[in-house]
Design a protein around this motif. Sequence first.
Motif, mmCIF file in Angstrom:
data_model
loop_
_atom_site.group_PDB
_atom_site.id
_atom_site.type_symbol
_atom_site.label_atom_id
_atom_site.label_comp_id
_atom_site.label_asym_id
_atom_site.label_seq_id
_atom_site.Cartn_x
_atom_site.Cartn_y
_atom_site.Cartn_z
ATOM 1 N N LEU A 80 39.286 50.758 43.443
ATOM 2 C CA LEU A 80 38.518 49.479 43.580
ATOM 3 C C LEU A 80 37.253 49.750 43.674
ATOM 4 O O LEU A 80 36.547 50.205 44.519
ATOM 5 C CB LEU A 80 39.076 48.756 44.775
ATOM 6 C CG LEU A 80 40.604 48.328 44.676
ATOM 7 C CD1 LEU A 80 40.910 47.734 46.266
ATOM 8 C CD2 LEU A 80 40.785 47.214 43.768
ATOM 9 N N SER A 84 34.685 43.546 44.698
ATOM 10 C CA SER A 84 35.936 43.449 43.838
ATOM 11 C C SER A 84 36.112 41.912 43.700
ATOM 12 O O SER A 84 35.945 41.177 44.618
ATOM 13 C CB SER A 84 37.229 44.258 44.115
ATOM 14 O OG SER A 84 36.827 45.591 44.232
ATOM 15 N N ARG A 85 36.805 41.521 42.637
ATOM 16 C CA ARG A 85 37.472 39.971 42.506
ATOM 17 C C ARG A 85 38.483 39.906 43.147
ATOM 18 O O ARG A 85 39.361 40.787 43.161
ATOM 19 C CB ARG A 85 37.316 39.789 40.890
ATOM 20 C CG ARG A 85 36.113 39.601 40.144
ATOM 21 C CD ARG A 85 36.397 39.185 38.760
ATOM 22 N NE ARG A 85 37.162 37.897 38.728
ATOM 23 C CZ ARG A 85 37.510 37.061 37.584
ATOM 24 N NH1 ARG A 85 37.402 37.739 36.459
ATOM 25 N NH2 ARG A 85 37.925 35.960 37.712
ATOM 26 N N ASP A 88 41.581 40.628 40.959
ATOM 27 C CA ASP A 88 41.776 42.280 40.803
ATOM 28 C C ASP A 88 42.524 42.922 42.159
ATOM 29 O O ASP A 88 43.465 43.740 41.857
ATOM 30 C CB ASP A 88 40.333 42.816 40.409
ATOM 31 C CG ASP A 88 39.754 42.243 39.113
ATOM 32 O OD1 ASP A 88 40.514 41.768 38.331
ATOM 33 O OD2 ASP A 88 38.684 42.404 39.078
ATOM 34 N N SER A 91 46.007 41.668 42.116
ATOM 35 C CA SER A 91 46.821 42.434 41.038
ATOM 36 C C SER A 91 47.156 43.812 41.458
ATOM 37 O O SER A 91 48.292 44.291 41.147
ATOM 38 C CB SER A 91 45.895 42.198 39.556
ATOM 39 O OG SER A 91 46.636 43.207 38.599
ATOM 40 N N VAL A 92 46.086 44.707 41.829
ATOM 41 C CA VAL A 92 46.278 45.933 42.601
ATOM 42 C C VAL A 92 47.421 45.997 43.464
ATOM 43 O O VAL A 92 48.383 47.012 43.579
ATOM 44 C CB VAL A 92 45.106 46.703 43.108
ATOM 45 C CG1 VAL A 92 45.318 48.008 43.679
ATOM 46 C CG2 VAL A 92 44.135 46.750 41.889
ATOM 47 N N SER A 95 51.119 45.562 41.814
ATOM 48 C CA SER A 95 51.322 46.297 41.020
ATOM 49 C C SER A 95 51.823 47.668 41.501
ATOM 50 O O SER A 95 52.551 48.740 40.769
ATOM 51 C CB SER A 95 50.325 46.803 39.783
ATOM 52 O OG SER A 95 48.913 47.120 40.595
ATOM 53 N N TYR A 177 34.741 36.756 45.060
ATOM 54 C CA TYR A 177 34.564 38.001 45.047
ATOM 55 C C TYR A 177 34.566 38.609 46.714
ATOM 56 O O TYR A 177 34.463 37.675 47.348
ATOM 57 C CB TYR A 177 33.053 38.430 44.413
ATOM 58 C CG TYR A 177 32.773 38.326 43.043
ATOM 59 C CD1 TYR A 177 33.160 39.398 42.341
ATOM 60 C CD2 TYR A 177 32.297 37.152 42.572
ATOM 61 C CE1 TYR A 177 32.996 39.242 40.947
ATOM 62 C CE2 TYR A 177 32.279 36.746 41.022
ATOM 63 C CZ TYR A 177 32.694 38.009 40.328
ATOM 64 O OH TYR A 177 32.414 37.784 39.053
#
Length: 252
Positions: A80, A84-85, A88, A91-92, A95, A177
Amino acid sequence: MRMTVSLCVIMVEITNNLQLLPLIMLVLLISKAVGDFFNEGLYEEQARLKGIPLLDSRPKQVMRNMNAKDACKNQKVVCLPRVSRVVDIVSVLQSNKHNGFPIVERGQNGESLVIGLILRSHLLVLLQSKVDFQNTPFPCGPGILNRHNFSDFVKPASSKGKSIDDIHLTDEELGLYLDLAPFLNPSPYIVPEDMSLAKVYNLFRQLGLRHIFVVPRPSRVVGLITRKDLLLEEDGNTATTELQSTSSLPER
């Protein structure tokens, strides 16, 4: 269960006859040898079925011919950026099930530099609190840690902790962010890529690690610490504890 010593003591206490001790020891040793020939103990099998990464007391012989790079060459590192947004990060976390993530930052030459490690539980706390979200993709200023207590990042002992499915964010919040630098571990354990895998195994066993970074071999030495450097000397006047200088001790 392979509880040879405990079972031997229990049997001697039940029978109250020390003359049976040699026979009990002989039976237990033979039983353990026969059991180890076919399978492992009950606790080891339960840990394997539940997927608990329980390490043996010694590394396997094949690990002596392998290095740290061989153990992680088939893995994809999920990193990362420092800022970071939120979308994102979510999502990480959705996943994969990794417990820790390296945080990288762009250097002056454009290369990616690892600046620390952040835990999954800490990311969930930041996403749930939402007080650290910012509109700009720039590093935040000092004083951001004052918004949190250390108890906020402690995992409850009676539960499995937070889950990403329990956190609900709006579309506007997903576009913001988050600066991860104040919350990461800036000094994680690091080993060179050509280090023996058996030594890495022993590090996990002795230090109780859960993550370890594998980095390229070239590095620059900034100092050398010996045991004498870690000896503590108490100053009676100021009632403080300071590191003792190596020059004040004779070499042995």
